[in-house]
Motif scaffolding. Sequence first.
Motif: not given
Length: 162
Positions: A90-102
């Motif tokens: 669910r949270l991976s749909f809302r984030m950039s997969p390459e962003s380390f902080l996310q």
Amino acid sequence: MLNKDPRFPGAVLVTLIIAMLLTLIPLGDYWSLWRPEWIALTLVHWALIIQDRLSLGLAFVTGLIIDTLYGSILGQHALGFIVVAYVAVRLSFRMSPESFLQQIALLVVSVGLYMLINLWIQGFTGNRLGGLVYWQPLLSSIMVWPIYHALLGYFYIQRKIL
């Protein structure tokens, strides 16, 4: 646009078996307190890579196997791994997969919920590990994440979508 697919049909299953083996390796008393949550990390990795194709059933069966091997209450780890997989997808749909902080924030939430569920169940059964020592695997999971995520990168390939 790039599509990420497993390198071979059983790649998710193979990585979960590797994570189970890493979880079951005997360590000394001190080092076992710092053991990362390998299975939860693997589920988060695949949630970032193949969001819509990660099976909650596979997370459930993996949890039942770990419950059986640890001798814990049947369903304790199964519930935790289902929550990890669901929250991570669910949270991976809302984030950039390459962003380390996310990714780190996703790990804190999903692995933290997994550990909180286990702490809650252990509190009911009286097998509680006290204090901040219980949360050491969360810290070690975050520290080992960049290397583990890069190593699991071997198990998927990127293809262009036309």
